[in-house]
Design an enzyme around this catalytic site. Structure first.
Site, short mmCIF file in Angstrom:
data_model
loop_
_atom_site.label_atom_id
_atom_site.label_comp_id
_atom_site.label_asym_id
_atom_site.label_seq_id
_atom_site.Cartn_x
_atom_site.Cartn_y
_atom_site.Cartn_z
N ASN A 12 33.70 48.48 32.63
CA ASN A 12 33.71 48.11 34.04
C ASN A 12 35.11 48.44 34.57
O ASN A 12 36.05 47.68 34.35
CB ASN A 12 33.40 46.61 34.15
CG ASN A 12 33.43 46.11 35.57
OD1 ASN A 12 33.79 46.84 36.49
ND2 ASN A 12 33.06 44.85 35.74
N LYS A 19 37.65 46.47 32.29
CA LYS A 19 37.04 45.44 31.44
C LYS A 19 36.10 46.13 30.46
O LYS A 19 35.51 47.16 30.79
CB LYS A 19 36.24 44.45 32.29
CG LYS A 19 37.11 43.63 33.24
CD LYS A 19 36.24 42.62 33.98
CE LYS A 19 37.03 42.02 35.14
NZ LYS A 19 36.18 41.48 36.18
N ARG A 91 29.52 50.24 34.56
CA ARG A 91 29.27 49.68 35.89
C ARG A 91 29.76 50.70 36.92
O ARG A 91 30.92 51.08 36.92
CB ARG A 91 30.05 48.37 36.08
CG ARG A 91 29.87 47.82 37.47
CD ARG A 91 30.79 46.66 37.73
NE ARG A 91 30.58 46.15 39.08
CZ ARG A 91 31.53 45.53 39.78
NH1 ARG A 91 32.72 45.33 39.27
NH2 ARG A 91 31.27 45.10 41.00
N HIS A 179 27.36 43.89 44.21
CA HIS A 179 27.27 42.83 43.19
C HIS A 179 25.85 42.73 42.63
O HIS A 179 25.43 41.66 42.18
CB HIS A 179 27.71 41.46 43.75
CG HIS A 179 29.16 41.41 44.11
ND1 HIS A 179 29.64 40.91 45.31
CD2 HIS A 179 30.26 41.80 43.42
CE1 HIS A 179 30.95 41.01 45.34
NE2 HIS A 179 31.37 41.53 44.22
N HIS A 206 28.04 35.06 45.14
CA HIS A 206 28.98 35.62 44.16
C HIS A 206 30.37 35.56 44.82
O HIS A 206 30.70 36.38 45.68
CB HIS A 206 28.59 37.07 43.84
CG HIS A 206 29.52 37.75 42.88
ND1 HIS A 206 29.18 38.06 41.58
CD2 HIS A 206 30.80 38.17 43.03
CE1 HIS A 206 30.21 38.64 40.98
NE2 HIS A 206 31.21 38.72 41.84
N LEU A 207 31.14 34.54 44.43
CA LEU A 207 32.44 34.31 45.07
C LEU A 207 33.53 34.58 44.05
O LEU A 207 33.89 33.72 43.25
CB LEU A 207 32.52 32.86 45.57
CG LEU A 207 31.35 32.37 46.45
CD1 LEU A 207 31.51 30.90 46.79
CD2 LEU A 207 31.25 33.22 47.72
N GLY A 208 34.04 35.81 44.05
CA GLY A 208 35.14 36.18 43.17
C GLY A 208 36.23 36.83 43.99
O GLY A 208 36.38 36.52 45.18
N GLY A 210 36.10 39.84 44.86
CA GLY A 210 35.16 40.36 45.85
C GLY A 210 34.13 39.26 46.06
O GLY A 210 33.85 38.50 45.14
N ARG A 239 40.16 41.77 51.14
CA ARG A 239 39.31 42.59 52.02
C ARG A 239 38.86 41.77 53.22
O ARG A 239 38.59 40.58 53.10
CB ARG A 239 38.09 43.09 51.24
CG ARG A 239 38.40 44.20 50.27
CD ARG A 239 37.18 44.58 49.46
NE ARG A 239 37.30 44.19 48.07
CZ ARG A 239 36.30 44.11 47.21
NH1 ARG A 239 35.07 44.39 47.60
NH2 ARG A 239 36.51 43.75 45.96
N GLY A 326 34.26 33.98 39.78
CA GLY A 326 35.48 33.19 39.58
C GLY A 326 35.58 31.93 40.42
O GLY A 326 35.74 30.82 39.89
N GLY A 328 33.17 30.69 42.59
CA GLY A 328 31.90 29.95 42.57
C GLY A 328 31.73 29.12 41.31
O GLY A 328 31.19 28.01 41.35
N GLU A 329 32.20 29.65 40.18
CA GLU A 329 32.03 28.93 38.91
C GLU A 329 33.10 27.86 38.69
O GLU A 329 32.86 26.90 37.98
CB GLU A 329 32.08 29.93 37.73
CG GLU A 329 30.87 30.84 37.69
CD GLU A 329 31.06 32.02 36.74
OE1 GLU A 329 31.82 31.89 35.76
OE2 GLU A 329 30.46 33.09 37.00
N GLU A 377 27.79 40.28 34.14
CA GLU A 377 27.41 41.65 34.51
C GLU A 377 27.39 42.56 33.28
O GLU A 377 26.55 43.46 33.19
CB GLU A 377 28.40 42.19 35.54
CG GLU A 377 28.26 41.50 36.89
CD GLU A 377 29.57 41.43 37.67
OE1 GLU A 377 30.55 40.87 37.13
OE2 GLU A 377 29.61 41.91 38.80
P1 AMP Z 1 36.20 37.31 39.59
O1 AMP Z 1 36.40 38.43 40.54
O2 AMP Z 1 34.81 36.81 39.50
O3 AMP Z 1 36.84 37.55 38.24
O4 AMP Z 1 37.03 36.06 40.21
C1 AMP Z 1 38.41 36.14 40.35
C2 AMP Z 1 38.87 35.09 41.34
O5 AMP Z 1 38.42 33.81 40.92
C3 AMP Z 1 40.39 35.01 41.44
O6 AMP Z 1 40.81 35.73 42.55
C4 AMP Z 1 40.66 33.54 41.63
O7 AMP Z 1 41.00 33.31 42.98
C5 AMP Z 1 39.33 32.83 41.37
N1 AMP Z 1 39.44 31.80 40.35
C6 AMP Z 1 39.52 31.96 39.02
N2 AMP Z 1 39.63 30.75 38.40
C7 AMP Z 1 39.60 29.83 39.38
C8 AMP Z 1 39.69 28.40 39.41
N3 AMP Z 1 39.82 27.69 38.29
N4 AMP Z 1 39.64 27.79 40.61
C9 AMP Z 1 39.50 28.51 41.74
N5 AMP Z 1 39.43 29.83 41.78
C10 AMP Z 1 39.48 30.49 40.61
#
Ligand code: AMP
Length: 397
Positions: A12, A19, A91, A179, A206-208, A210, A239, A326, A328-329, A377
């Site tokens: 990825n 990754k 990916r 996503h 999906h809150l990361g 992106g 973004r 990231g 969302g979880e 993913e």
């Molecule tokens: P991802 O793109 O799914 O890997 O998510 C990355 C994003 O998740 C990062 O930009 C962080 O802002 C957020 N994140 C990761 N760990 C946490 C956490 N423990 N609490 C809040 N946000 C987090």
């Protein structure tokens, strides 16, 4: 099936990270190893974990681009590219209008991916670089491309189009949605982790770094907050999310910004970073007293809730909400604030469950249900790769 010592390597690639995960021939088994090269182009760092989650490598490396990071991995005796390589799964963020499912890569596929690369400038070019580099290094190993857009290709016309002439739609100017590999995983995982809503009307968030949201009806995507590129919809780390096209005209006409400057601005200087002037990381903003940091968090939450409402209308109702990726979880306060805004719809959060951070997070008395489901993913890519190539393996082995 191939011998059990063979491995399928999932990759990825983004503009600053690569990754990876190596799977045995069984895609439901835990990965043999996984990890990432992060900070590519700046201060790159390699981390690898074994099957038990133990860190085996945690070192600074020198990698100016994802292709260079791949070459570093290829040099490791105990890295993802060692051993008996059966296949690579990639990916690919944008598959354009035609690539509506995962495919075994051939020259025509590469040309199609290349043609839509301007629509995913941060993702498609580095993924192609890595793929082509691996083809040169391991010429006998097949590649499968898995597209983030593919899961959304069945959207109804009203969700697939912009209000522009049909000729442009025919040229590929469409609302693709992204996503998709994550949402495909969520749709499958709901069968066991959220069976009460899996066959119903679900908004997945999906809150990361992106961020997007998807309307899932009986596990199928019928609408998405993202459109032509991964810039649309929710505000993200850097973004913009949805933006009146007039703002872009104004930047070009009144401020004389070049196309390249506007592109850099929309991908790197907007979203939470741009709104707050402080950080793209929601944790930093939540911990800050700065008024603009608070406003950036408010804006993020407001638009997630607003989009949930819009996607509920797309489905003609809603049975549940799933948080993933990231933020969302892991972010208790963001989930709590989104659900508080959606309380009127029927979501009643269970504070203890939300703090615990897994499974169902609404009260048993809540009319609608919300869940946390960690996305995966890489596993979807492993499943697709093994599924597409198992016939070929059977004839070879
Ligand atoms: P991802 O793109 O799914 O890997 O998510 C990355 C994003 O998740 C990062 O930009 C962080 O802002 C957020 N994140 C990761 N760990 C946490 C956490 N423990 N609490 C809040 N946000 C987090």
């Amino acid at each position: 099936m191939p011998g059990t010592d063979r491995r399928v390597v999932v990759l990825n690639a983004g503009s600053s990270s690569l990754k990876f995960a190596a799977y045995p021939p069984d895609p439901e088994a835990p990965p043999l190893l996984s990890g990432a090269v992060d900070g590519i182009g700046n201060s790159a760092h390699l981390k690898i974990m074994d099957a038990d989650g133990r860190v085996t490598h945690d070192i600074a490396v020198s990698a100016s681009d994802p292709h260079a990071a791949m070459a570093i991995l290829a040099g490791l005796k105990d890295g993802p590219l060692a051993g008996d390589l059966a296949a690579f799964g990639h990916r690919i963020v944008h598959g354009g209008p035609d690539l509506d499912r995962s495919v075994v890569v051939d020259e025509a596929t590469l040309a199609r991916i290349e043609a839509v690369s301007p629509l995913a400038p941060l993702h498609n070019p580095p993924a192609l670089d890595v793929l082509k580099g691996l083809q040169k290094r391991f010429p006998r190993v097949p590649h499968v491309a898995c597209f983030d857009t593919a899961f959304h290709r069945g959207h109804p016309a009203v969700a697939d189009r912009f209000a522009i002439p049909d000729s442009l739609y025919q040229e590929g100017v469409r609302r693709y949605g992204f996503h998709g590999l994550s949402y495909q995983y969520i749709a499958g995982a709901m069968q066991t982790k959220a069976p009460e809503i899996a066959g119903g009307k679900v908004v997945a968030a999906h809150l990361g770094s992106g961020a997007s949201m998807c309307a899932l009806m009986d596990g199928h995507s019928i609408d998405s907050s993202m459109g032509f590129t991964a810039l649309d919809g929710l505000p993200m780390g850097t973004r913009s999310g949805s933006l009146d096209a007039g703002v872009i005209l104004w930047l070009q006409q009144q401020k004389g910004w070049s196309v390249d400057r506007v592109e850099h601005f929309l991908y790197h200087d907007c979203g939470l970073q741009g709104l707050s002037g402080l950080s793209n990381d929601i944790r930093v903003l939540l911990a800050s007293d700065a008024p603009l940091a608070k406003m950036a968090v408010d804006y993020f939450v407001y638009h997630i809730a607003r989009t949930a409402g819009a996607l509920a209308v797309s489905m003609g109702g809603i049975d549940g909400l799933v948080f993933t990726a990231g933020i969302g979880e892991h972010s208790v306060p963001i989930r709590a604030r989104v659900l508080a805004r959606l309380r009127w719809l029927g979501f009643d959060v269970d504070e203890t469950a939300n703090q615990r951070g897994q499974g169902r997070i609404t009260a048993s008395s809540s009319r609608l249900r919300a869940y946390i489901i960690p996305t995966d993913e890489e596993r979807v890519i492993a499943r697709e790769t093994i599924g597409l190539l198992s016939g070929r393996w059977l004839t070879v082995c």
